[in-house]
Design an enzyme around this catalytic site. Structure first.
Site, mmCIF file in Angstrom:
data_model
loop_
_atom_site.group_PDB
_atom_site.id
_atom_site.type_symbol
_atom_site.label_atom_id
_atom_site.label_comp_id
_atom_site.label_asym_id
_atom_site.label_seq_id
_atom_site.Cartn_x
_atom_site.Cartn_y
_atom_site.Cartn_z
ATOM 1 N N HIS A 54 45.584 35.536 28.724
ATOM 2 C CA HIS A 54 44.975 36.526 27.837
ATOM 3 C C HIS A 54 44.382 35.795 26.650
ATOM 4 O O HIS A 54 44.954 34.805 26.194
ATOM 5 C CB HIS A 54 46.032 37.532 27.367
ATOM 6 C CG HIS A 54 45.442 38.773 26.794
ATOM 7 N ND1 HIS A 54 45.047 38.854 25.481
ATOM 8 C CD2 HIS A 54 45.146 39.960 27.366
ATOM 9 C CE1 HIS A 54 44.549 40.053 25.273
ATOM 10 N NE2 HIS A 54 44.578 40.743 26.390
ATOM 11 N N ASP A 63 47.625 43.699 33.658
ATOM 12 C CA ASP A 63 47.093 43.991 34.991
ATOM 13 C C ASP A 63 47.938 43.405 36.110
ATOM 14 O O ASP A 63 47.689 43.678 37.278
ATOM 15 C CB ASP A 63 45.658 43.452 35.107
ATOM 16 C CG ASP A 63 44.699 44.272 34.281
ATOM 17 O OD1 ASP A 63 44.907 45.492 34.194
ATOM 18 O OD2 ASP A 63 43.754 43.701 33.706
HETATM 19 N N1 CMC Z 1 44.699 30.982 36.004
HETATM 20 C C1 CMC Z 1 44.562 29.635 35.885
HETATM 21 N N2 CMC Z 1 44.150 29.015 34.754
HETATM 22 C C2 CMC Z 1 43.862 29.795 33.708
HETATM 23 C C3 CMC Z 1 43.975 31.206 33.756
HETATM 24 C C4 CMC Z 1 44.427 31.782 34.961
HETATM 25 N N3 CMC Z 1 44.554 33.113 35.069
HETATM 26 N N4 CMC Z 1 43.611 31.738 32.565
HETATM 27 C C5 CMC Z 1 43.274 30.696 31.787
HETATM 28 N N5 CMC Z 1 43.432 29.524 32.472
HETATM 29 C C6 CMC Z 1 43.232 28.170 31.941
HETATM 30 C C7 CMC Z 1 41.768 27.815 31.837
HETATM 31 O O1 CMC Z 1 41.287 27.204 33.020
HETATM 32 C C8 CMC Z 1 41.768 26.880 30.643
HETATM 33 O O2 CMC Z 1 42.261 25.645 31.101
HETATM 34 P P1 CMC Z 1 41.726 24.250 30.429
HETATM 35 O O3 CMC Z 1 42.149 24.308 28.994
HETATM 36 O O4 CMC Z 1 42.357 23.174 31.211
HETATM 37 O O5 CMC Z 1 40.223 24.282 30.598
HETATM 38 C C9 CMC Z 1 42.835 27.480 29.722
HETATM 39 O O6 CMC Z 1 43.733 28.163 30.602
HETATM 40 C C10 CMC Z 1 42.282 28.444 28.676
HETATM 41 O O7 CMC Z 1 41.515 29.434 29.367
HETATM 42 P P2 CMC Z 1 40.245 30.185 28.768
HETATM 43 O O8 CMC Z 1 39.339 30.562 29.890
HETATM 44 O O9 CMC Z 1 39.669 29.378 27.650
HETATM 45 O O10 CMC Z 1 40.915 31.473 28.149
HETATM 46 P P3 CMC Z 1 40.168 32.778 27.698
HETATM 47 O O11 CMC Z 1 40.889 33.282 26.520
HETATM 48 O O12 CMC Z 1 38.697 32.541 27.524
HETATM 49 O O13 CMC Z 1 40.327 33.765 28.946
HETATM 50 C C11 CMC Z 1 41.193 35.397 30.405
HETATM 51 C C12 CMC Z 1 41.237 34.791 28.988
HETATM 52 C C13 CMC Z 1 42.047 36.647 30.421
HETATM 53 C C14 CMC Z 1 39.752 35.774 30.752
HETATM 54 C C15 CMC Z 1 41.746 34.343 31.418
HETATM 55 O O14 CMC Z 1 43.076 34.012 31.098
HETATM 56 C C16 CMC Z 1 41.621 34.820 32.866
HETATM 57 O O15 CMC Z 1 40.571 34.651 33.485
HETATM 58 N N6 CMC Z 1 42.718 35.460 33.424
HETATM 59 C C17 CMC Z 1 42.658 36.008 34.756
HETATM 60 C C18 CMC Z 1 41.958 37.355 34.728
HETATM 61 C C19 CMC Z 1 42.833 38.431 34.122
HETATM 62 O O16 CMC Z 1 43.997 38.572 34.446
HETATM 63 N N7 CMC Z 1 42.228 39.254 33.251
HETATM 64 C C20 CMC Z 1 42.911 40.373 32.616
HETATM 65 C C21 CMC Z 1 43.083 40.174 31.145
HETATM 66 S S1 CMC Z 1 44.206 41.367 30.413
HETATM 67 C C22 CMC Z 1 43.500 42.905 30.638
HETATM 68 C C23 CMC Z 1 42.144 43.084 30.066
HETATM 69 O O17 CMC Z 1 41.703 42.373 29.167
HETATM 70 O O18 CMC Z 1 41.474 44.006 30.509
#
Ligand code: CMC
Length: 430
Positions: free
Chosen positions: A307, A364
């Site tokens: 998140h 989720d």
């Molecule tokens: N699985 C594997 N690696 C992950 C994941 C994941 N679900 N989420 C983040 N990472 C890694 C990412 O690859 C990055 O690694 P590195 O630092 O080595 O490059 C690090 O963690 C930071 O990730 P980020 O993409 O910079 O984080 P963000 O804040 O931009 O993204 C997120 C947040 C929710 C989009 C992401 O965690 C994700 O894609 N999660 C899976 C989708 C999901 O469950 N979404 C629902 C969110 S909660 C409900 C809502 O908002 O509606």
């Protein structure tokens, strides 16, 4: 003395003092309003990760501690003691209603439960297998055309009327998304039922049979709606505010929110989680799957994990996880998928990759399992999320309309394109 932060341009030596604004809780914010006028610079913050886009008194979340408050009330207390419709009232009005206010609120929402008959024909323009989120966004936007002349977003009474209209009609719109895809006739609301019962009745009743929603299912759905009702300035809510900033019709703003919610990084994750659990197929395959999500060369992520703000267990996920355990005995929860989910959670929470990045289950991760147990197909999960989140969208839209800083949203950019150059006629180009 007012707290300020000094920003110095070390090339010119010019300095400005930026006032620091303090809220009730959370990080203080630096007001950079003077930055461009004084230094000729903008701020650069892709993904708005350190930008406070507004003042808001609706929802507070502390991602480090895993705290979520709506109008000051912890989400755990609301989940245990309140109902979705009461939470909607709270989000919109700022206070919990007394009995009389709640009765009036509930009645007024019911009075707006019907949609124009012609709107039903709008659904038939979609292919039978269209994704329900596409239908929901389109139909919600179409409702704007019925409330075009008589919507005055500058009038507080009219805004409240709009809130009632949105919350009254959205279950009707959502239920028809399901029925259209299932080839079932549309069902009119039944005002003898409460909000969630009515949604279930419109969605699942059979024209030739009596229908009585199961109290266990109604409570489970009500709980999920409470947990999804609002979540501060997330992508879809910010979209609603941005659309609202141009003074667009509020139904069109909600439709914009629905569109943004659809993506799998946001609300679309609940559908993606179930598809992922199905793909894993067995608790024994979890380890291998997790390795894939850690591999930078593989685009897959562990859906329902991570998140932008929570760097701790999402408090909503904690509540849903417990609800899943409670429901195991009472409804037809897909036990094999639940077991895969628990194994996934166990392994991921012990894995250095997820620990270092503070990736925990989010709202989720478990919600799809409950939706599935309530016979809601996976393609409808994000529609359920949108139904509930409409409460937050409307409350945030209303707050923004009253904001002293209300103005059209217009971010700036760091231009990295070509420098100015002269047009070359096509015959002279290489
Ligand atoms: N699985 C594997 N690696 C992950 C994941 C994941 N679900 N989420 C983040 N990472 C890694 C990412 O690859 C990055 O690694 P590195 O630092 O080595 O490059 C690090 O963690 C930071 O990730 P980020 O993409 O910079 O984080 P963000 O804040 O931009 O993204 C997120 C947040 C929710 C989009 C992401 O965690 C994700 O894609 N999660 C899976 C989708 C999901 O469950 N979404 C629902 C969110 S909660 C409900 C809502 O908002 O509606």
């Amino acid at each position: 003395m007012t707290r300020t932060v000094t920003i110095t341009d070390n090339e010119t030596g010019k300095q400005i003092e930026c006032p620091v604004l303090e809220g009730t809780y959370g990080a203080a914010v630096i007001s950079t309003k003077a930055l461009y006028d004084e230094l000729g610079m903008f701020t650069f913050d892709p993904g708005y990760a350190t930008t406070a886009s507004c003042r808001s008194a609706i929802t507070y979340l502390d991602g480090e501690k895993g705290i979520l408050l709506h109008r000051g009330y912890p989400v755990e207390q609301l989940a245990e003691k309140s109902t979705f419709l009461e939470v909607v009232y709270l989000l919109i009005h700022g206070e919990l209603p007394n009995k009389k206010q709640m009765d009036e609120w509930s009645h007024s929402i019911k009075m707006h439960g019907m949609t124009h008959e012609h709107l039903s024909r709008f659904y038939t323009a979609y292919r039978y297998d269209a994704h329900p989120m596409s239908i929901m966004a389109g139909v919600t936007s179409a409702i704007a055309s019925y409330y075009y002349d008589n919507t005055d977003i500058k009038d507080p009474e009219n805004r409240l009327l709009t809130a009632r209209r949105v919350m009254g009609k959205i279950p009707n719109v959502a239920s028809k998304c399901y029925r259209y895809a299932s080839g079932l006739p549309f069902v009119y609301p039944d005002n003898s039922l409460n909000y969630v019962e009515n949604f279930m009745y419109m969605t699942f009743s059979w024209p030739s049979e009596d229908y009585e929603p199961s109290p266990v299912a109604v409570r489970a759905l009500d709980l999920l709606f409470i947990l999804h009702a609002d979540h501060e300035q997330n992508a879809s809510t910010s979209t609603v505010r941005l659309a609202g900033s141009s003074e667009a019709n509020p139904f069109a703003c909600v439709a914009a929110g629905i569109t943004t919610l659809w993506g799998k990084s946001h609300g679309g994750a609940n559908e993606a989680v179930i598809r992922m659990l199905e793909e894993i197929g067995h608790p024994g395959n979890v380890k291998k799957y997790i390795e894939r999500t850690k591999d930078k060369g593989d685009p897959s992520r562990l859906m329902g994990f991570g998140h932008r703000v929570y760097k701790n267990y999402d408090p909503r996920a904690k509540i849903i996880r417990e609800a899943c355990h409670d429901l195991l005995e009472q409804v037809d929860l897909n036990q094999p998928l639940f077991e895969i989910a628990m194994e996934l959670e166990r392994i991921a929470l012990e894995d250095d990759y997820f620990i270092e990045r503070k990736l925990y289950p989010n709202v989720d991760f478990y919600s799809g399992l409950i939706y599935q147990a309530l016979r809601i197909p996976a393609s409808m999960f994000t529609v359920m999320f949108a139904l509930a989140r409409s409460a937050g969208w409307v409350a945030q839209w209303m707050e923004f309309m009253e904001d002293e800083d209300f103005r059209i949203g217009r971010p700036r950019q760091l231009y990295i394109g070509p420098k100015s150059r002269d047009y070359v006629p096509i015959e002279e180009r290489e």
